[in-house]
Design an enzyme around this catalytic site. Structure first.
Site, PDB file in Angstrom:
ATOM      1  N   ARG A  34       0.841  -1.205   0.000  1.00 52.52           N
ATOM      2  CA  ARG A  34       0.000   0.000   0.000  1.00 52.52           C
ATOM      3  C   ARG A  34       0.870   1.246   0.000  1.00 52.52           C
ATOM      4  NH1 ARG A  34      -1.948   2.884   4.930  1.00 52.52           N
ATOM      5  NH2 ARG A  34      -3.608   4.332   4.323  1.00 52.52           N
ATOM      6  N   ARG A  78      -8.477  19.629   7.566  1.00 52.11           N
ATOM      7  CA  ARG A  78      -7.322  19.777   8.463  1.00 52.11           C
ATOM      8  C   ARG A  78      -7.272  21.170   9.065  1.00 52.11           C
ATOM      9  NH1 ARG A  78      -3.504  15.896   8.669  1.00 52.11           N
ATOM     10  NH2 ARG A  78      -3.726  14.163   7.201  1.00 52.11           N
ATOM     11  N   LYS A 110     -13.422   3.183   0.672  1.00 52.27           N
ATOM     12  CA  LYS A 110     -13.195   3.232   2.121  1.00 52.27           C
ATOM     13  C   LYS A 110     -14.435   3.832   2.796  1.00 52.27           C
ATOM     14  CE  LYS A 110      -9.069   4.674   3.388  1.00 52.27           C
ATOM     15  NZ  LYS A 110      -7.854   5.532   3.452  1.00 52.27           N
ATOM     16  N   THR A 170      -6.847  -0.570  10.234  1.00 52.59           N
ATOM     17  CA  THR A 170      -6.610   0.404  11.306  1.00 52.59           C
ATOM     18  C   THR A 170      -6.380  -0.239  12.679  1.00 52.59           C
ATOM     19  OG1 THR A 170      -8.074   1.937  10.139  1.00 52.59           O
ATOM     20  CG2 THR A 170      -7.268   2.612  12.293  1.00 52.59           C
TER      21      THR A 170
END
Length: 784
Positions: free
Chosen positions: A236, A277, A436, A494
């Site tokens: 990945r 962010r 995702k 995760t």
């Protein structure tokens, strides 16, 4: 049980409340009754029926009258779906309720002798009011009451009645999402474990695949080699960090190392996506935030890379920049904004303007620059692909012939269609899209997303920021089960072995988490920081490989196969029908291998969907298809390229009845033996084509003796052995033809050899009915 979390931890009460929320959401009815010894006592039979009655009438409470507590414990054995209120006059029975599933004590001073006594009715009424007061049940709903036939005590001869709890039941609102949430996804996974499984350290070939994130800790040649040796199947590349030059070097190095080692490796590009962010901080100095402090959040948009937040030490004024331009239009007073993986929570107090809002810090935190933000309950109005993402896909992923793209923050099926279009515009038809699921919008629109996607990633990190953390395990089960039924690959990701970033051994909870993902039905598990930045990257991979292999050994594959078959949409396509048939025939004849001849992986995917307990060897002429098998449960690919165009319809039909394994028998034999997939004997299931060699259009299934039909003649080479089997057949209707097949380097680049009878025009792959999701989409042919 909580140990150090409450004994020495910084947040003992928080740990206890979190644990309570998790277990409350995970409790479901369990069919223990089917596996209890028969005949059972009459008392146990009646008490077990109380649990079934609670389900049948939709009761909100079970109330049991007992002096010793034995009746209550028997009810608990059958895992009732609602709380059990134990009405007793025995203080010891009250204490014994503490560790027992579902039991809540209610102590009375005097227990009525007979059940027809007025005092008995008063006691039951008071007990139900108590249950309402402490939140155990809902007003106006039914309660299942267990007591004695003659006496009040249920310990002797119990009986079951139903009463109505005082109050009026208020039905929930019938919103669109509420209607959707009523549809439940049944997840039935069965394990079969014996003592031998616990003491026998040998395991069968691992079928669950491992995705490893490339990073400084592993991206050297030596590091990559160790990961491949430990069990890495997919590399990945995380495009949230780095540039194209750096990623190109890593990708080239990975492919080179895999080629040297003779290992097949798939590659996955993970997009940065529409992240929110914080902006920069003035002077590069962290902002010291105090719990209860008010702050101003400024929606600075794309200028967040230049805008600087600050805290005035004299006045206390604090401003923090946020990259989401529509922040003030998306949130309302009372909403929470989670920053830096949830380590800082800010509650919205007031919307000041189109660009500013006032918030209150709910905890203390030193905040640095460019930290990630989550907006729980908000559908972020940002395109699923930013301009950077589009460039990453078109100029890197497609140009480098990568196998998968993991698309971050997918919220709707339209997002997936947009990604597909972006890839197809530059010839990326063969790149598979892994969506995702990271927020509530993705969960709400999951069915549509699943239909358009090639696979799913359960991205538990951001998902736990968007929904209550105690709901993540439930979401994981739902997402995986639906993907299994749809026949799409699914990755669980995760913090699976997070502690191995700094420790050579995982925690026991992490090991159980990985195993549970396998029990849930995941195709692959993913390591992030464990391999990218951890101190023990190859050890983490080896540990994950060992956990998944052992978990697979205890799966009851027959039950899983039946479950997926029962819940799959009917009628089946031909490919799915034969995929299911191969899995069931494998069980019935105790086969050792399933071999699938496939050009587009359709038949192989359908065989893998039904979770056979034996390896699936996929023989294909498309290198991209072979690579993509690295992510599919139980699939192992051989890439073959004919030296001349021999695999035409006429020749195959004339020899198929004699030996359906002529195609690459030598390579299949050596590959299966070398990879430890097969011990050299037994029965095999073979899927190939009726009119074409590939099983993707009109499949045919054969059961063969692997020892006879797969074993090459030791006195001949692989090609000579194939010629001998074909006998004198050396021509076809299309002219002279050599039957020789040449195995090629599985990691070499290039296109498969020409198959005149397998071209798109001659067999009409665009009309293939195998994948329902692709019927309304552009043909997804592999250019290789």
């Amino acid at each position: 049980m909580l140990s150090g979390e409450t004994a020495n931890g910084a947040f003992p009460d928080g740990a206890a409340s979190t644990m309570a929320a998790i277990v409350a959401n995970a409790e479901t009815y369990d069919f223990i009754r089917d596996f209890s010894d028969k005949p059972m006592t009459t008392s146990e039979a009646v008490l077990g029926c109380a649990c079934m009655e609670a389900i049948d009438v939709g009761a909100s409470l079970i109330l049991v009258v007992t002096t010793k507590g034995n009746a209550a414990r028997l009810i608990s054995k059958y895992r009732p779906p609602v709380p059990v209120l134990v009405v007793t006059n025995n203080e010891r029975a009250v204490r014994q309720c503490a560790p027992v599933f579902a039991l809540h004590p209610y102590l009375v001073q005097d227990m009525p002798t007979a059940r027809d006594d007025i005092d008995f009715e008063i006691m039951i009424e008071k007990a139900m009011i108590y249950a309402l007061e402490i939140g155990l049940c809902l007003p106006g709903k039914e309660a299942v009451v267990v007591h004695g036939c003659v006496q009040a005590d249920a310990e002797t001869v119990p009986m079951v009645t139903i009463k109505t709890i005082p109050g009026v039941y208020n039905h929930p609102s019938d919103s669109a999402f509420a209607d959707l949430s009523k549809v439940k996804t049944l997840s039935l996974r069965t394990t079969a474990i014996s003592l031998k499984d616990l003491v026998d350290y040998r395991s069968k070939p691992r079928k669950t695949k491992i995705v490893c994130t490339m990073g400084p800790a592993c991206w050297s040649e030596e590091g990559m080699g160790k990961l491949l040796d430990a069990g890495m199947n997919v590399g990945r590349l995380n495009f949230s960090h780095g540039d194209h030059v750096a990623h190109q070097a890593v990708l080239d190095r990975l492919r080179m190392v895999a080629k040297k080692k003779g290992r097949r490796i798939a590659t996955l590009l993970d997009t940065k996506g529409p992240e929110v962010r914080t902006a920069m901080v003035r002077g590069g100095k962290d902002i010291d935030l105090i719990a209860g402090q008010e702050v101003t959040l400024v929606a600075v948009g794309a200028d967040y890379v230049n805008w600087e937040g600050f805290k005035d030490e004299e006045t206390g004024e604090t401003k923090i920049g946020i990259s989401y331009d529509k922040l003030c239009q998306s949130v309302k007073p009372g909403f929470k904004i989670l920053i830096s993986d949830g380590t800082l929570s800010i509650q919205v107090l007031e919307i000041l303007s189109e660009k500013e809002l006032k918030g209150k810090c709910l905890n203390s935190k030193k905040l640095g620059a460019r930290k990630n933000c989550n907006l729980p309950g908000v559908k972020v109005d940002i395109p699923v692909l930013t301009p950077k993402d589009v460039e990453d896909l078109q100029q890197f992923c497609v140009k480098n012939k990568m196998d998968f793209v993991a698309a971050s923050f997918v919220q709707t099926a339209d997002d997936v269609r947009f990604i597909r279009k972006t890839l197809d515009e530059v010839g990326g038809h063969a790149v598979k899209i892994i969506s995702k699921i990271e927020n509530a919008a993705g969960l709400e629109h999951y069915d549509g997303i699943l239909q358009e996607s090639d696979g799913i990633m359960v991205a538990r990190g951001d998902l736990a920021m968007e929904i209550p953390s105690e709901k993540v395990a439930l979401a994981q089960k739902m997402l995986i089960t639906k993907a299994n039924i749809a026949g799409k690959v699914v990755i669980t990701a995760t913090q699976m072995l997070e502690s191995m970033c700094s420790n050579p051994l995982p925690t026991r909870a992490e090991m159980t988490d990985v195993a549970n993902a396998v029990f849930d039905g995941t195709d692959a598990v993913m390591l992030s920081g464990e391999t990218a930045n951890g101190a023990f990257p190859d050890t983490a991979v080896a540990t994950m490989a060992a956990i998944t292999a052992n978990a697979e050994n205890t799966n009851c594959y027959t039950a899983t196969h039946c479950f997926i078959r029962d819940h799959s949409m009917k009628p089946f396509s031909r490919g799915e029908a034969f995929g299911a048939l191969a899995a069931s025939t494998m069980v019935e004849c105790n086969a050792e291998l399933i071999i699938v001849i496939s050009t587009k992986s359709l038949s192989a995917a359908m065989a893998a969907k039904y979770r056979p307990s034996v390896p699936i060897i996929v023989v294909t002429t498309c290198n991209r298809v072979a690579n993509q098998c690295c992510l599919t449960f139980g699939s192992y690919a051989i890439w073959y390229r004919p030296s001349v165009p021999i695999l035409v319809v006429t020749m195959w039909n004339r020899v198929a009845n004699q030996c359906c394994l002529t195609f690459g028998s030598y390579a299949i034999w050596t590959f299966a033996k070398a990879e430890g997939l097969w011990e050299g004997a037994g029965i095999g299931i073979v899927l190939y084509g009726r009119d074409e060699v590939s099983a993707d259009l009109v499949p045919v299934m054969r059961v063969v003796d692997l020892t006879v039909d797969l074993r090459p003649d030791p006195s001949l080479t692989g090609c000579e052995s194939l010629v001998k089997r074909l006998g004198s057949l050396t021509t076809t209707d299309q002219g002279p033809c050599s039957p020789a097949l040449s195995p090629v380097d599985p990691l070499a680049e290039g296109r498969g050899g020409p198959w005149p009878s397998l071209t798109r025009n001659s067999i009409g792959i665009a009309k293939s009915p195998f994948n329902r999701a692709s019927r309304s989409r552009k043909d997804r042919t592999h250019p290789e």
